[in-house]
Write a protein that holds these residues in place. Structure first.
Motif, PDB file in Angstrom:
ATOM      1  N   LEU A  77       0.895  -1.133   0.148  1.00 34.58           N
ATOM      2  CA  LEU A  77      -0.147   0.162   0.060  1.00 34.58           C
ATOM      3  C   LEU A  77       0.852   1.316  -0.077  1.00 34.58           C
ATOM      4  N   ASP A  78       2.153   1.210   0.630  1.00 36.50           N
ATOM      5  CA  ASP A  78       3.046   2.415   0.600  1.00 36.50           C
ATOM      6  C   ASP A  78       3.482   2.596  -0.976  1.00 36.50           C
ATOM      7  N   HIS A  79       3.506   1.754  -1.589  1.00 37.54           N
ATOM      8  CA  HIS A  79       4.221   1.797  -2.930  1.00 37.54           C
ATOM      9  C   HIS A  79       2.935   1.617  -3.888  1.00 37.54           C
ATOM     10  N   LEU A  80       1.654   1.836  -3.664  1.00 40.41           N
ATOM     11  CA  LEU A  80       0.613   1.911  -4.639  1.00 40.41           C
ATOM     12  C   LEU A  80       0.845   2.255  -5.780  1.00 40.41           C
ATOM     13  N   SER A  81       1.385   3.490  -5.753  1.00 42.91           N
ATOM     14  CA  SER A  81       1.791   4.337  -7.041  1.00 42.91           C
ATOM     15  C   SER A  81       2.597   3.749  -8.080  1.00 42.91           C
ATOM     16  N   LEU A  82       3.533   2.799  -7.644  1.00 40.26           N
ATOM     17  CA  LEU A  82       4.679   2.298  -8.427  1.00 40.26           C
ATOM     18  C   LEU A  82       3.740   1.057  -9.262  1.00 40.26           C
ATOM     19  N   PHE A  83       2.461   0.554  -8.724  1.00 41.44           N
ATOM     20  CA  PHE A  83       2.069  -0.341  -9.687  1.00 41.44           C
ATOM     21  C   PHE A  83       0.934   0.159 -10.563  1.00 41.44           C
ATOM     22  N   PHE A  84       0.486   1.414 -10.532  1.00 40.72           N
ATOM     23  CA  PHE A  84      -0.333   1.691 -11.701  1.00 40.72           C
ATOM     24  C   PHE A  84       0.227   2.895 -12.458  1.00 40.72           C
ATOM     25  N   VAL A  85       1.359   3.456 -11.932  1.00 43.94           N
ATOM     26  CA  VAL A  85       1.822   4.220 -12.902  1.00 43.94           C
ATOM     27  C   VAL A  85       2.207   3.892 -14.459  1.00 43.94           C
ATOM     28  N   PRO A  86       2.826   2.518 -14.274  1.00 45.37           N
ATOM     29  CA  PRO A  86       3.392   1.922 -15.586  1.00 45.37           C
ATOM     30  C   PRO A  86       2.009   1.888 -16.663  1.00 45.37           C
ATOM     31  N   ALA A  87       0.735   1.812 -16.229  1.00 43.98           N
ATOM     32  CA  ALA A  87      -0.004   1.860 -16.967  1.00 43.98           C
ATOM     33  C   ALA A  87      -0.642   3.060 -17.467  1.00 43.98           C
ATOM     34  N   MET A  88      -0.066   4.259 -16.836  1.00 42.21           N
ATOM     35  CA  MET A  88      -0.349   5.632 -17.153  1.00 42.21           C
ATOM     36  C   MET A  88       0.645   5.763 -18.251  1.00 42.21           C
ATOM     37  N   VAL A  89       1.648   5.165 -18.688  1.00 44.05           N
ATOM     38  CA  VAL A  89       2.458   5.442 -19.619  1.00 44.05           C
ATOM     39  C   VAL A  89       1.723   5.161 -21.091  1.00 44.05           C
ATOM     40  N   ALA A  90       0.849   4.477 -20.820  1.00 46.46           N
ATOM     41  CA  ALA A  90      -0.211   4.061 -22.170  1.00 46.46           C
ATOM     42  C   ALA A  90      -0.375   5.327 -22.975  1.00 46.46           C
ATOM     43  N   LEU A  91      -0.450   6.654 -22.161  1.00 47.61           N
ATOM     44  CA  LEU A  91      -0.805   7.825 -22.991  1.00 47.61           C
ATOM     45  C   LEU A  91       0.076   8.224 -24.126  1.00 47.61           C
ATOM     46  N   ILE A  92       1.223   7.733 -24.275  1.00 47.76           N
ATOM     47  CA  ILE A  92       2.174   8.033 -25.077  1.00 47.76           C
ATOM     48  C   ILE A  92       1.727   7.455 -26.475  1.00 47.76           C
ATOM     49  N   GLY A  93       0.722   6.416 -26.313  1.00 49.18           N
ATOM     50  CA  GLY A  93       0.295   5.869 -27.594  1.00 49.18           C
ATOM     51  C   GLY A  93      -1.045   6.310 -27.854  1.00 49.18           C
ATOM     52  N   LYS A  94      -1.448   7.552 -27.258  1.00 51.02           N
ATOM     53  CA  LYS A  94      -2.873   7.937 -27.462  1.00 51.02           C
ATOM     54  C   LYS A  94      -2.660   9.432 -27.901  1.00 51.02           C
ATOM     55  N   PRO A  95      -2.103   9.935 -29.033  1.00 49.16           N
ATOM     56  CA  PRO A  95      -1.813  11.356 -29.246  1.00 49.16           C
ATOM     57  C   PRO A  95      -3.080  12.147 -29.275  1.00 49.16           C
ATOM     58  N   GLU A  96      -4.300  11.524 -29.567  1.00 50.28           N
ATOM     59  CA  GLU A  96      -5.660  12.471 -29.526  1.00 50.28           C
ATOM     60  C   GLU A  96      -5.601  13.179 -28.252  1.00 50.28           C
ATOM     61  N   LEU A  97      -5.240  12.310 -27.089  1.00 47.29           N
ATOM     62  CA  LEU A  97      -5.408  12.959 -25.712  1.00 47.29           C
ATOM     63  C   LEU A  97      -4.651  14.301 -25.574  1.00 47.29           C
ATOM     64  N   PHE A  98      -3.754  14.704 -26.339  1.00 45.17           N
ATOM     65  CA  PHE A  98      -2.923  15.892 -26.479  1.00 45.17           C
ATOM     66  C   PHE A  98      -3.691  17.090 -26.772  1.00 45.17           C
ATOM     67  N   GLY A  99      -4.911  16.926 -27.471  1.00 48.41           N
ATOM     68  CA  GLY A  99      -5.860  18.005 -28.115  1.00 48.41           C
ATOM     69  C   GLY A  99      -6.713  18.277 -27.324  1.00 48.41           C
ATOM     70  N   THR A 100      -7.910  18.685 -28.175  1.00 52.01           N
ATOM     71  CA  THR A 100      -9.303  19.153 -27.253  1.00 52.01           C
ATOM     72  C   THR A 100      -9.786  18.039 -26.339  1.00 52.01           C
ATOM     73  N   LEU A 101      -9.563  16.638 -27.125  1.00 51.40           N
ATOM     74  CA  LEU A 101     -10.180  15.757 -25.697  1.00 51.40           C
ATOM     75  C   LEU A 101      -9.521  15.823 -24.693  1.00 51.40           C
ATOM     76  N   GLY A 102      -8.231  15.760 -24.420  1.00 49.50           N
ATOM     77  CA  GLY A 102      -7.416  16.117 -23.383  1.00 49.50           C
ATOM     78  C   GLY A 102      -7.896  17.124 -22.357  1.00 49.50           C
ATOM     79  N   LEU A 103      -8.074  18.275 -23.109  1.00 55.99           N
ATOM     80  CA  LEU A 103      -8.531  19.532 -22.397  1.00 55.99           C
ATOM     81  C   LEU A 103     -10.144  19.369 -21.867  1.00 55.99           C
ATOM     82  N   LYS A 104     -10.996  18.545 -22.785  1.00 57.78           N
ATOM     83  CA  LYS A 104     -12.223  18.125 -22.045  1.00 57.78           C
ATOM     84  C   LYS A 104     -12.287  17.420 -21.061  1.00 57.78           C
TER      85      LYS A 104
END
Lengths: 148, 236
Positions: A77-104
């Motif tokens: 539980l102390d290191h919980l962020s270590l276990f889900f941060v790797p999944a957040m790296v997936a954003l590099i494969g979703k360029p559409e999120l860096f436009g209007t969709l991301g702002l929304k």
């Protein structure tokens, strides 16, 4: 003083109680068992949630000593962020999120979070104030002549 | 080579994480939170190595795998706070139910308003519960667990950054809400989950305990709710 020989099993128990890693291993084994149970019974719950309820029940009924999992659970539980941060790296494969969709999405998260926090604190505050009033009332009626 | 590459990504993630932990210990602020720094650090390493997420994930999945066992680990804090739950479980549950309904309703309404695609909407709905639970809810609703993990993290960071400052907001003051450790803890646990619990620790041990219990209750309510919803939808 004569030293009593420590049995290997007892030694292992002592090592286990100090080792977060071994306890994590047992938690993983417990999760694996729950995964098998969920698959076999087609329970719609995630294995982790089933394991959570099993462990809470076991602790409450004193079938399981908290010391068996204490260090391992704290470590996970102390290191919980270590276990889900790797999944957040997936954003590099979703360029559409860096436009209007991301702002929304950012706007939705900001507005939604303020609403969730505001409504939660309001409900809790109203509940606590109501129960304080009820308590004061019952105290007043229980001792009506205290001040006279 | 094929066997070593996942090991490289595991080592890189661990390295970035421990650097981030050190930075946070030296200067604990919301913007030095290990969550944010590890995220940015891992993205930088992956982009600098010109790798794809699929490549990175062959190593990183071993971390994500541990979210399941971590869900079980929540049993220990619940057991430790059993006295608090026995005394205040009902008021916390009321806050969790209202908070979860507002989270789902606001997510749904904002998705309509902003015309978000359905997959993105399903990923947005569980953002207010802690990640191990949120990714399960997201998968059940047809969302993307990766997007949910990101939205959940942003929710936590924003909620923790706002913190008790929200209690100074005029409408809440007019309604008579005053800062108290108990209600602030519940607000942070419901609105900002893990990051909120960390923030609540600064308010004292009562706020931290309430925040932790609130966060776990919210996760359970949402996962069970989503499971029931999916089951009911199947039979309709």
């Amino acid at each position: 003083m004569k030293k009593r020989p420590v049995s290997p099993l007892r030694k292992l128990g002592l090592v286990y109680r100090k080792s977060a890693l071994l306890q994590v291993a047992l938690l993983i084994a417990l999760w694996g068992g729950c995964q098998a149970a969920v698959t076999a019974t087609r329970l719609p719950l995630p294995a982790g949630v089933l394991g959570f309820f099993v462990l809470v029940l076991g602790l409450q009924r004193r079938w399981i000593a908290p010391a068996l999992f204490h260090r391992g659970a704290a470590g996970l539980l102390d290191h919980l962020s270590l276990f889900f941060v790797p999944a957040m790296v997936a954003l590099i494969g979703k360029p559409e999120l860096f436009g209007t969709l991301g702002l929304k999405l950012l706007l939705a998260v900001v507005v939604g979070t303020l609403l969730v926090m505001g409504s939660t604190v309001l409900v809790i505050d109203l509940w606590l104030r109501a129960s304080l009033r009820a308590e004061a009332k019952s105290l007043a009626s229980a001792a009506p002549s205290a001040s006279s | 080579m094929n066997l070593l590459l996942p090991l490289f990504w595991i080592a890189a993630t661990l390295g970035v994480y421990f650097l981030a932990l050190r930075a946070y210990r030296r200067r604990p602020r919301w913007w030095t939170s290990p969550l944010l720094l590890t995220w940015l650090g891992c993205v930088l390493v992956v982009v600098a190595c010109r790798a794809s997420y699929a490549e990175y994930f062959r190593g990183a999945r071993w971390f994500v795998f541990l979210l399941g066992p971590a869900t079980i680990a929540f049993a220990l804090p619940v057991y430790r706070h059993r006295a608090l739950i026995a005394r205040h479980g009902r008021v916390i549950a009321a806050g969790v139910v209202v908070g979860s309904v507002v989270a789902l309703a606001s997510g749904w309404a904002l998705s309509r308003l902003l015309r978000l695609p359905p997959e993105v909407e399903a990923s947005l709905l569980p953002r207010s519960v802690t990640t191990p639970f949120a990714v399960e809810v997201s998968a059940r609703l047809g969302g993307s667990p990766e997007l949910t993990a990101s939205l959940t993290a942003v929710t936590g960071l924003f909620g923790a950054a706002v913190g008790e400052g929200l209690l100074l907001w005029p409408p809440l003051r007019w309604l008579g809400v005053r800062a108290a450790a108990f209600s602030s803890g519940a607000m942070l646990g419901m609105g900002a989950h893990g990051a909120g619990v960390a923030r609540a620790r600064e308010l004292g041990s009562e706020a931290a305990a309430v925040a932790g219990v609130t966060m776990i209750f919210a996760g359970l309510v949402n996962v069970i709710g989503a499971s029931v919803f999916v089951m009911v939808r199947q039979y309709l």
